[in-house]
Design an enzyme around this catalytic site. Structure first.
Site, PDB file in Angstrom:
ATOM      1  N   GLU A  15       0.811  -1.220   0.000  1.00 28.18           N
ATOM      2  CA  GLU A  15       0.000   0.000   0.000  1.00 28.18           C
ATOM      3  C   GLU A  15       0.842   1.268   0.000  1.00 28.18           C
ATOM      4  O   GLU A  15       0.424   2.299  -0.517  1.00 28.18           O
ATOM      5  CB  GLU A  15      -0.971   0.009   1.178  1.00 28.18           C
ATOM      6  CG  GLU A  15      -2.112  -1.008   1.061  1.00 28.18           C
ATOM      7  CD  GLU A  15      -1.756  -2.394   1.577  1.00 28.18           C
ATOM      8  OE1 GLU A  15      -0.558  -2.636   1.876  1.00 28.18           O
ATOM      9  OE2 GLU A  15      -2.661  -3.237   1.695  1.00 28.18           O
ATOM     10  N   PHE A  72     -11.419  -7.756  13.862  1.00 24.43           N
ATOM     11  CA  PHE A  72     -10.336  -8.191  12.980  1.00 24.43           C
ATOM     12  C   PHE A  72     -10.023  -7.090  11.970  1.00 24.43           C
ATOM     13  O   PHE A  72     -10.917  -6.561  11.318  1.00 24.43           O
ATOM     14  CB  PHE A  72     -10.731  -9.474  12.244  1.00 24.43           C
ATOM     15  CG  PHE A  72      -9.675  -9.939  11.274  1.00 24.43           C
ATOM     16  CD1 PHE A  72      -8.410 -10.308  11.729  1.00 24.43           C
ATOM     17  CD2 PHE A  72      -9.924  -9.977   9.910  1.00 24.43           C
ATOM     18  CE1 PHE A  72      -7.420 -10.705  10.841  1.00 24.43           C
ATOM     19  CE2 PHE A  72      -8.943 -10.376   9.022  1.00 24.43           C
ATOM     20  CZ  PHE A  72      -7.693 -10.746   9.485  1.00 24.43           C
ATOM     21  N   GLN A  73      -8.760  -6.733  11.869  1.00 19.75           N
ATOM     22  CA  GLN A  73      -8.279  -5.679  10.970  1.00 19.75           C
ATOM     23  C   GLN A  73      -8.945  -4.332  11.220  1.00 19.75           C
ATOM     24  O   GLN A  73      -9.135  -3.540  10.306  1.00 19.75           O
ATOM     25  CB  GLN A  73      -8.414  -6.109   9.501  1.00 19.75           C
ATOM     26  CG  GLN A  73      -7.500  -7.285   9.199  1.00 19.75           C
ATOM     27  CD  GLN A  73      -7.301  -7.534   7.719  1.00 19.75           C
ATOM     28  OE1 GLN A  73      -8.190  -7.295   6.918  1.00 19.75           O
ATOM     29  NE2 GLN A  73      -6.121  -8.034   7.360  1.00 19.75           N
ATOM     30  N   LYS A 113     -17.626  -1.346   6.098  1.00 16.11           N
ATOM     31  CA  LYS A 113     -18.094  -2.293   5.088  1.00 16.11           C
ATOM     32  C   LYS A 113     -19.619  -2.292   4.957  1.00 16.11           C
ATOM     33  O   LYS A 113     -20.147  -2.407   3.851  1.00 16.11           O
ATOM     34  CB  LYS A 113     -17.586  -3.696   5.447  1.00 16.11           C
ATOM     35  CG  LYS A 113     -17.681  -4.668   4.287  1.00 16.11           C
ATOM     36  CD  LYS A 113     -16.977  -5.979   4.592  1.00 16.11           C
ATOM     37  CE  LYS A 113     -17.059  -6.916   3.400  1.00 16.11           C
ATOM     38  NZ  LYS A 113     -16.402  -8.208   3.664  1.00 16.11           N
ATOM     39  N   MET A 117      24.241   9.075   1.718  1.00 17.19           N
ATOM     40  CA  MET A 117      24.073  10.362   2.394  1.00 17.19           C
ATOM     41  C   MET A 117      24.363  10.238   3.883  1.00 17.19           C
ATOM     42  O   MET A 117      24.945  11.132   4.495  1.00 17.19           O
ATOM     43  CB  MET A 117      22.653  10.889   2.151  1.00 17.19           C
ATOM     44  CG  MET A 117      22.468  12.328   2.560  1.00 17.19           C
ATOM     45  SD  MET A 117      23.662  13.426   1.779  1.00 17.19           S
ATOM     46  CE  MET A 117      22.711  14.054   0.396  1.00 17.19           C
TER      47      MET A 117
HETATM   48  C1  LIG Z   1      12.640   5.705   5.046  1.00 20.83           C
HETATM   49  C2  LIG Z   1      13.922   6.383   5.349  1.00 20.83           C
HETATM   50  N1  LIG Z   1      14.782   5.860   6.237  1.00 20.83           N
HETATM   51  C3  LIG Z   1      15.957   6.463   6.492  1.00 20.83           C
HETATM   52  C4  LIG Z   1      16.296   7.620   5.867  1.00 20.83           C
HETATM   53  C5  LIG Z   1      17.619   8.323   6.175  1.00 20.83           C
HETATM   54  N2  LIG Z   1      18.463   8.366   4.960  1.00 20.83           N
HETATM   55  C6  LIG Z   1      18.534   9.434   4.173  1.00 20.83           C
HETATM   56  S1  LIG Z   1      19.523   9.218   2.846  1.00 20.83           S
HETATM   57  C7  LIG Z   1      19.913   7.660   3.338  1.00 20.83           C
HETATM   58  C8  LIG Z   1      20.859   6.812   2.539  1.00 20.83           C
HETATM   59  C9  LIG Z   1      20.303   6.468   1.228  1.00 20.83           C
HETATM   60  O1  LIG Z   1      21.172   5.541   0.627  1.00 20.83           O
HETATM   61  P1  LIG Z   1      20.988   5.133  -0.886  1.00 20.83           P
HETATM   62  O2  LIG Z   1      19.572   4.824  -1.172  1.00 20.83           O
HETATM   63  O3  LIG Z   1      21.957   4.081  -1.244  1.00 20.83           O
HETATM   64  O4  LIG Z   1      21.305   6.488  -1.676  1.00 20.83           O
HETATM   65  P2  LIG Z   1      22.698   7.319  -1.734  1.00 20.83           P
HETATM   66  O5  LIG Z   1      22.637   8.332  -0.639  1.00 20.83           O
HETATM   67  O6  LIG Z   1      23.801   6.359  -1.551  1.00 20.83           O
HETATM   68  O7  LIG Z   1      22.667   7.946  -3.073  1.00 20.83           O
HETATM   69  C10 LIG Z   1      19.267   7.340   4.531  1.00 20.83           C
HETATM   70  C11 LIG Z   1      19.408   6.064   5.234  1.00 20.83           C
HETATM   71  C12 LIG Z   1      15.356   8.150   4.955  1.00 20.83           C
HETATM   72  N3  LIG Z   1      15.562   9.289   4.315  1.00 20.83           N
HETATM   73  N4  LIG Z   1      14.197   7.511   4.704  1.00 20.83           N
END
Ligand SMILES: Cc1ncc(C[n+]2csc(CCOP(=O)(O)OP(=O)(O)O)c2C)c(N)n1
Lengths: 187, 596
Positions: free
Chosen positions: B61, B123-124, B173, B491
């Site tokens: 979803e 349920f749900q 529902k 990042m």
């Molecule tokens: C759902 C979620 N969890 C954690 C983060 C924190 N976060 C931001 S960028 C990142 C790393 C992303 O790594 P990747 O997808 O390999 O992209 P890159 O930065 O290497 O280009 C994380 C963990 C986030 N933005 N969203």
């Protein structure tokens, strides 16, 4: 890195001159909010306050127009002037909100609270409690041989005062509605 | 209303689920993203028995909501989602939050347990309106079939008017099964929700007078321009042409002003260009159109553009003075207010302070010579910037849509991909939702079946919603997944390098799948590329393939995204590659390190 030597530009027009010098002072404001009386509307308003970290000092709500399905919420809040402004803007943004008024800034208003006080005592204390009740125009709405229940309405500080006077006379319980308010203006 | 029933007897008595489908049709909906379950079976049954609305079965979803976001952002129409009660609804929460942060109009329909079971931990059962209250613009639990039609009309109205956003309708529902009366759209009660769209003429006149005298003006535009519709972008272009002022934009606003336009300074903010950020710092008149002074943009608030007068045009009054005090607040729709400004400017035959503005441009040209996006290329390893630059070059002529996930690659894509039109750049800005890209690209491709739809993703974020590859294959959506694979949570790793003494705590992508085999397992095409000299061929192969493709573009692991304004620093304190090499520890102060 900064070989460009940027000046610390602050001009006469700087946005920061707009800042209120008393910004750190927290003010208490009474807001009245006209809303659709629909399911969840109170949760929406309360969720806004808790979610954004605003204070609620008191809150009252009741339907005021059954046919039009309207309720009025009166909320007393406390914060910096900029935060109060933000609260009003955020409230106005809610879909079921029609009007937001700040009774504290929008001209004269009447603000009242109702309280019920249970005072238990005998002898002189009982007489004194009745006498003070009279002075404050509190009504006795229930009595037993050793207790009274007073009903009092008035501005918050009057009720605070009455409660503190009742304290040594045997105040055992108090219930307060929180503030409701209305503007004195004709509309 | 009784009268109306007679006029429209055809529609007057319908079951709740028939009303749902009829209301969707009345609102011009032809596409729904969803996932069935017990509490929405009656609606699915109705969907089965008609052909006007196409339903796309996602794999999760969250994917449905992001797909609807991609659909909405790329078409300007609301995205529609259908999910079941309980887990179906809770899985939609991340998408809803993403949509409310980025002002994307969505109508999400969730099933609920029957009214007589609500509150019994059935349920749900989940308190869907309670859970989604903070992440929707508005939501409704509809307990009577008679009310359903009107709620739908109101829901579409609310999603699309004022600052757009997601709304949710929770339908028990029994309400779906019961028969009730449906009020067709043309007879719907008019909504009381009508935020103002026209700006105050007095404020606009004041702004125009400042635009005449400004010596160092700048337009700072945001997602609001895109949300306002393509006309708004056109008006922006005209106003910029007419005044000759420089333009920069937020991540969400890219494409409103064309990247090839001569007044374009590139994106501003944390990873924005040097010229855009310094110009924001140095300007004397800032005209914010549909942006919200987000912390990624402002850096340290107390040092944000200290010498400027600021005008802020926003349809949401609460955005004004929320973060940055504004001298010229204009509440209204970005496109309408821009038009008001342009009309006044033209009708009064206004002229800019050309001499000073010329001097301002010379300064800006000087800042541009810093060539802030330049990086050191390599001929043995693929630099992520190079990969994205090649992608830009080789796809530029196409009717293309660019989607990104979240991370370094997102910022590089924002820096190097050149958006020439609005609605062609989809990214998760406000919430920064990893896992957004792939499902969003599904939604974009559904809306634009013949266009080139590319998701620039990181390896980690791509895995977060990779199940949606199944959706792409099922519906033959030729989406291109361009994974900039650095085998790191890039990042996060960059921040750990700058802020946490190179202690790379859990920022590795361990046990990555073989993306080519994964593509094959999904029944699509996989391409791996590891050498800079093969990259063009890989991209061309990706474009040429008639079907979904996953490109595993293996890049240098420890590349950093520059320029960067470290958290808590002002715009004139950008850092570059050189700075990080010279001075590892003190790039970010104590105060800054608590910020995200
Ligand atoms: C759902 C979620 N969890 C954690 C983060 C924190 N976060 C931001 S960028 C990142 C790393 C992303 O790594 P990747 O997808 O390999 O992209 P890159 O930065 O290497 O280009 C994380 C963990 C986030 N933005 N969203």
């Amino acid at each position: 890195m900064n070989s460009l030597k940027l000046k610390d530009g602050v001009s006469r027009k700087s946005a920061y001159d707009l800042r209120n010098p008393t910004e750190d002072i927290h003010e208490v404001h009474t807001l009245t909010v006209l809303v659709d009386n629909e399911a969840g509307v109170l949760a929406r308003v309360i969720g806004l306050f808790s979610g954004r970290g605003y204070n609620i000092e008191s809150l009252t709500v009741s339907e005021i127009d059954h046919q039009g399905k309207l309720s009025r919420i009166t909320v007393m809040t406390k914060g910096k002037p900029s935060v109060i402004e933000q609260i009003k803007a955020q409230l106005e943004r809610l879909v079921p909100v029609y009007e937001v008024h700040d009774l504290t800034t929008e001209g004269p208003s009447v603000q009242r609270e109702l309280a019920l006080l249970k005072v238990k005592g005998e002898g002189n204390h009982r007489v004194e409690a009745l006498r003070l009740g009279d002075i404050f125009r509190a009504r006795v709405v229930d009595t037993t041989l050793d207790s009274f229940i007073f009903e009092i309405t008035g501005p918050t500080d009057k009720i605070d005062k009455f409660a503190s006077l009742m304290e040594p006379l045997g105040l055992v319980e108090i219930a307060r509605t929180g503030v409701v308010g209305i503007s004195r203006e004709e509309h | 209303m009784d009268q109306l029933k007679n006029i429209n007897t055809k529609y007057s008595r319908l079951t709740g689920s028939q009303i749902v489908v009829q209301a969707l049709k009345d609102h011009g909906v032809d596409t729904v993203f969803g996932y069935p379950g017990g509490a929405v079976l009656p609606i699915y049954d109705e969907i089965f028995q008609q052909n006007e609305i196409r339903h796309f079965l996602v794999r999760h979803e969250q994917g449905a909501v992001h797909a609807a976001e991609g659909y909405a952002r790329s078409t300007g129409k609301p995205g529609v989602v259908l999910v079941t009660s309980g887990p179906g609804a809770t899985n939609s929460v991340t998408g809803l939050t993403d949509a409310i942060m980025d002002s994307i109009p969505l109508v999400v329909i969730s099933g609920q347990v029957p009214t007589f079971m609500i509150g019994n931990d059935a349920f749900q059962e989940a308190d869907t309106v309670g859970i989604t209250r903070p992440c929707t613009k508005h939501n409704w639990l509809v307990k009577e079939t008679d009310a359903l039609g009107q709620v739908f009309h109101e829901a579409f109205h609310v999603a699309m008017h004022g600052r757009p956003g997601p709304v949710l309708i929770d339908i028990p529902k029994d309400v779906q099964f019961a028969t009730g009366s449906y009020v067709p759209l043309k007879f719907a009660t008019e909504s009381k929700y009508n935020p103002r769209t026209e700006g105050d003429m007095e404020e606009i006149a004041f702004l125009v007078s400042l635009m005449e005298s400004a010596e160092r003006p700048i337009f700072y535009t945001g997602g609001g321009v895109i949300n306002s519709g393509t006309k708004a972008s056109q008006t922006l272009l005209e106003l910029v042409d007419e005044t000759g002022f420089p333009v920069t934009s937020t991540l969400m606003g890219l494409g409103a002003y064309p990247a090839s336009g001569k007044n374009w300074l590139g994106m501003l903010g944390m990873h924005g260009t040097y010229e855009a950020n310094i110009a924001m710092y140095e300007c004397d008149l800032m005209i914010n159109v549909g942006a919200r002074f987000d912390d990624r943009i402002t850096g340290r608030v107390s040092d944000f553009s200290p010498g400027s007068t600021k005008a802020h045009i926003d349809i949401d009054r609460s955005s004004i003075n929320k973060v940055i005090p504004t001298e010229i607040p204009i509440v209204g729709d970005a496109g309408i207010v821009l038009k008001q400004i342009l009309d006044l400017w033209r009708s009064k035959g206004k002229k800019t302070n050309a001499h000073e503005v010329d001097k301002w441009w010379r300064k800006i040209e000087h800042w541009k010579t810093k060539d802030c996006l330049c990086y050191e290329n390599s001929d043995t390893k693929i630099k992520p910037q190079y990969a994205i630059q090649r992608l830009e070059e080789l796809t530029r002529g196409y009717d293309r849509f660019i989607i990104t996930d979240v991370g370094q690659h997102q910022m590089w894509a924002a820096q190097f991909m050149k958006m020439e039109e609005p609605n062609r750049w989809m990214t998760s800005g406000g919430l920064g939702t990893m896992g957004y890209g792939l499902p969003a690209s599904v939604g974009v491709q559904v809306a634009h079946p013949d266009s080139l739809v590319i998701n620039v993703s990181g390896d980690a974020g791509w895995l977060m919603n990779m199940q949606e590859m199944g959706t792409a294959v099922q519906y033959r959506l030729p989406i291109k997944q361009f994974i900039v694979n650095n085998k790191r949570l890039g990042m996060v790793r960059q921040w750990q390098q700058i802020l946490h003494g190179e202690r790379y705590s859990h920022s590795w992508s361990e046990a990555l799948p073989d993306f080519v085999k994964l593509a094959e397992a999904f029944g699509c095409k996989g391409i791996v590329v590891t050498n800079p000299s093969d990259i063009d061929a890989a991209i061309q192969e990706m474009i040429a393939f008639d079907g979904p493709v996953i490109v595993d573009c293996q890049v240098v692991e420890h590349e950093n995204c520059f320029p960067m304004i470290p958290s808590g620093e002002p715009h004139n304190k950008m850092i570059f590659e050189e700075d990080i090499q010279a001075n590892e520890e003190q790039l970010v102060g104590k105060a800054g390190s608590v910020l995200v």
